[in-house]
Design a protein around this motif. Structure first.
Motif, PDB file in Angstrom:
ATOM      1  N   ALA A  84       0.847  -1.206   0.000  1.00  0.00           N
ATOM      2  CA  ALA A  84       0.000   0.000   0.000  1.00  0.00           C
ATOM      3  C   ALA A  84       0.878   1.251   0.000  1.00  0.00           C
ATOM      4  O   ALA A  84       0.631   2.204  -0.746  1.00  0.00           O
ATOM      5  CB  ALA A  84      -0.920  -0.013   1.225  1.00  0.00           C
ATOM      6  N   GLU A  85       1.933   1.216   0.808  1.00  0.00           N
ATOM      7  CA  GLU A  85       2.831   2.375   0.898  1.00  0.00           C
ATOM      8  C   GLU A  85       3.471   2.653  -0.467  1.00  0.00           C
ATOM      9  O   GLU A  85       3.562   3.806  -0.909  1.00  0.00           O
ATOM     10  CB  GLU A  85       3.910   2.030   1.926  1.00  0.00           C
ATOM     11  CG  GLU A  85       4.583   3.231   2.534  1.00  0.00           C
ATOM     12  CD  GLU A  85       5.639   2.763   3.516  1.00  0.00           C
ATOM     13  OE1 GLU A  85       6.822   2.949   3.207  1.00  0.00           O
ATOM     14  OE2 GLU A  85       5.259   2.171   4.560  1.00  0.00           O
ATOM     15  N   SER A  86       3.860   1.585  -1.148  1.00  0.00           N
ATOM     16  CA  SER A  86       4.495   1.744  -2.458  1.00  0.00           C
ATOM     17  C   SER A  86       3.488   2.296  -3.480  1.00  0.00           C
ATOM     18  O   SER A  86       3.812   3.188  -4.271  1.00  0.00           O
ATOM     19  CB  SER A  86       5.061   0.388  -2.899  1.00  0.00           C
ATOM     20  OG  SER A  86       5.352   0.413  -4.260  1.00  0.00           O
ATOM     21  N   ILE A  87       2.277   1.775  -3.449  1.00  0.00           N
ATOM     22  CA  ILE A  87       1.237   2.247  -4.388  1.00  0.00           C
ATOM     23  C   ILE A  87       0.953   3.736  -4.132  1.00  0.00           C
ATOM     24  O   ILE A  87       0.856   4.536  -5.063  1.00  0.00           O
ATOM     25  CB  ILE A  87      -0.050   1.390  -4.238  1.00  0.00           C
ATOM     26  CG1 ILE A  87       0.208  -0.017  -4.794  1.00  0.00           C
ATOM     27  CG2 ILE A  87      -1.252   2.036  -4.922  1.00  0.00           C
ATOM     28  CD1 ILE A  87      -0.855  -1.049  -4.443  1.00  0.00           C
ATOM     29  N   GLY A  92       0.212   8.333  -6.071  1.00  0.00           N
ATOM     30  CA  GLY A  92      -0.508   9.408  -5.372  1.00  0.00           C
ATOM     31  C   GLY A  92      -1.837   8.944  -4.799  1.00  0.00           C
ATOM     32  O   GLY A  92      -2.792   9.714  -4.731  1.00  0.00           O
ATOM     33  N   MET A  93      -1.898   7.681  -4.387  1.00  0.00           N
ATOM     34  CA  MET A  93      -3.127   7.172  -3.772  1.00  0.00           C
ATOM     35  C   MET A  93      -3.027   7.331  -2.254  1.00  0.00           C
ATOM     36  O   MET A  93      -1.968   7.704  -1.726  1.00  0.00           O
ATOM     37  CB  MET A  93      -3.312   5.694  -4.132  1.00  0.00           C
ATOM     38  CG  MET A  93      -3.564   5.425  -5.603  1.00  0.00           C
ATOM     39  SD  MET A  93      -5.204   5.941  -6.125  1.00  0.00           S
ATOM     40  CE  MET A  93      -6.236   4.697  -5.355  1.00  0.00           C
ATOM     41  N   PRO A 260     -10.255   0.300  -3.673  1.00  0.00           N
ATOM     42  CA  PRO A 260     -10.109   1.607  -2.997  1.00  0.00           C
ATOM     43  C   PRO A 260     -11.356   1.971  -2.186  1.00  0.00           C
ATOM     44  O   PRO A 260     -12.445   1.463  -2.476  1.00  0.00           O
ATOM     45  CB  PRO A 260      -9.934   2.593  -4.164  1.00  0.00           C
ATOM     46  CG  PRO A 260      -9.779   1.790  -5.409  1.00  0.00           C
ATOM     47  CD  PRO A 260     -10.353   0.435  -5.137  1.00  0.00           C
ATOM     48  N   ASP A 261     -11.182   2.860  -1.210  1.00  0.00           N
ATOM     49  CA  ASP A 261     -12.332   3.312  -0.401  1.00  0.00           C
ATOM     50  C   ASP A 261     -13.359   4.054  -1.250  1.00  0.00           C
ATOM     51  O   ASP A 261     -14.509   4.224  -0.829  1.00  0.00           O
ATOM     52  CB  ASP A 261     -11.845   4.253   0.725  1.00  0.00           C
ATOM     53  CG  ASP A 261     -11.180   3.470   1.849  1.00  0.00           C
ATOM     54  OD1 ASP A 261     -11.439   2.257   1.957  1.00  0.00           O
ATOM     55  OD2 ASP A 261     -10.375   4.083   2.592  1.00  0.00           O
ATOM     56  N   THR A 262     -12.936   4.527  -2.412  1.00  0.00           N
ATOM     57  CA  THR A 262     -13.851   5.299  -3.271  1.00  0.00           C
ATOM     58  C   THR A 262     -14.875   4.413  -3.983  1.00  0.00           C
ATOM     59  O   THR A 262     -15.858   4.920  -4.527  1.00  0.00           O
ATOM     60  CB  THR A 262     -13.054   6.054  -4.356  1.00  0.00           C
ATOM     61  OG1 THR A 262     -12.232   5.111  -5.044  1.00  0.00           O
ATOM     62  CG2 THR A 262     -12.210   7.162  -3.759  1.00  0.00           C
TER      63      THR A 262
END
Ligand code: PLP
Length: 394
Positions: A84-87, A92-93, A260-262
């Motif tokens: 997640a950190e890399s993404i 820019g997520m 994603p949360d979106t």
């Protein structure tokens, strides 16, 4: 007695596999050096050093019971946090490990997403040319795959045809960029237009139409091409990723899904993904390779080798009168066949021990796929055969 559908699927090899198997048999007769097998998308560039170094380090430092044990079904929490950190850094997520579900590669990512979404009567849409397994994955869920015809001038999306096909039964649209088999990267303009239509249609039908971004070739892009990250453009996007191509690990089976949360009702969406993984019996992705990707997720195999192959082969094709859209990604060229029937053309190529795949299987007649993830010296040896093939049509 047996599922007819499954007997059918298991009895018929894909055309690609058929040609690949033929190549192996033929190589035993004429010698491997005399076969120019451009059929399959098996990376020819080795995995970066990080992969083997990490495997050794893990074996030497992590207790073996723990190393090879089950992980959480959705993947080890530490691994998911690292990915997640890399993404977030690269695209820019702002996701967390809780937006990720680790899979056994893109085929599983897609199957799980489709199972999570599919309800009776749903239709899924994709754009030709497309990865033929989509049909198998969609139909396995009792749904229909509708294919938007190709826009052969540039292999971007044929929006006019898309708008004729999308309807209230459309559950999701599957896109693949960089594309197999065209190698085309969808431009930002294409992505913006796609997102606009999906938003409008979702509003019109009063339900979300999801986007499934199948992107195992994301890192294999040339000429500084930008591959838009689709969740940045459209909220209801699931990303299906794999390390098969970027880290040259197709046999190890490792990838992930981003929810994603979106995404509409994202908690339910994530639960549906977990449920689908469970129903399909995946249990968890390979524990060792989860830890490998956590360490190597910012590395790639040496993509410049593929670019050299693309340039050499593309230039040779154009010089010999083939028509081909220059691709900016993946490791495929998709030129026009030199006669209308791509099967007949591939048979002629076969006489020269040149193994190509007809575009019909990718939903695009009159074209052939050339998979150039092969040693560069094979391309050098194959160029005279492409020349000869062109001469056979003069
Ligand atoms: N999607 C596309 C477009 C592909 O080309 C492939 C493999 O070639 C896959 C998915 C499946 O990849 P994986 O090996 O990660 O399952």
């Amino acid at each position: 007695m047996y599922s007819e559908k499954m007997v059918g699927l298991g009895s018929r090899r894909s055309t690609i596999r058929e040609i690949f198997e033929y190549g192996k048999k033929r190589a035993a007769v004429v010698g491997a050096e005399n076969i120019f097998d451009f059929s399959i998308g098996n990376p020819s560039v080795p995995a970066p050093d990080c992969v083997n170094e990490t495997i050794k380090e893990l074996i030497d430092t992590v207790d073996s019971v723990h190393l090879h044990g089950y992980t959480s079904a959705q993947g080890d929490a530490g691994v998911r946090a690292a990915l997640a950190e890399s993404i977030n850094r690269r695209f820019g997520m702002s996701i967390t490990g809780d937006n990720l579900y680790i899979t056994v590669g893109a085929a599983a990512s897609l199957s799980i997403c489709l199972r999570a979404l599919a309800e009776e009567g749903d239709e899924f849409i994709t754009f030709a040319p497309f990865f033929p397994e989509y049909k198998c994955f969609v139909e396995a869920n009792g749904c229909e795959l509708k294919v938007v015809p190709a826009q052969i001038e540039d292999f971007q999306i044929n929006f006019e045809e898309f708008e004729k096909i999308i309807n209230k039964n459309t559950k999701a649209v599957i896109v693949n960029s960089p594309n197999n088999p065209s190698g085309i990267v969808y431009s930002e303009e294409t992505v913006l237009k796609l997102a606009k239509i999906l938003k409008e249609k979702s509003e019109e039908y009063g339900k979300p139409i999801f986007l499934i971004a199948d992107e195992p070739y994301r890192e294999i892009a040339y000429d500084n091409a930008i591959v838009p990250y689709l969740p940045k453009y459209y909220d209801d996007t699931f990303v299906c990723y794999s390390y098969s191509k970027s880290l040259s690990l197709p046999g190890e089976r490792i990838g992930y899904i981003v929810v994603p949360d979106t995404v509409t009702d994202s908690k339910a969406a994530y639960a549906a993904v977990c449920g689908a993984g469970r129903a399909l019996g995946y249990v968890n992705a390979p524990a060792l390779f989860q830890r490998v990707i956590a360490k190597c997720c910012e590395e790639t195999s040496d993509v410049s080798i593929y670019q050299k192959n693309r340039d050499m082969l593309y230039d040779a094709l154009i010089k010999n009168g083939y028509k081909c859209v220059k691709p900016q990604g993946a490791f495929y060229l998709f030129p026009q066949a030199l006669e209308e029937d791509a099967y007949a053309f591939c048979e002629k190529a076969k006489e020269l021990d040149l193994l190509l795949v007809p575009g019909d299987d990718f939903g695009c007649k009159g074209h052939v796929r050339i998979s150039y993830c092969v040693p560069n010296e094979m391309i050098q040896r194959a160029i005279p055969a492409f020349e000869k093939l062109a001469q056979m049509y003069k």
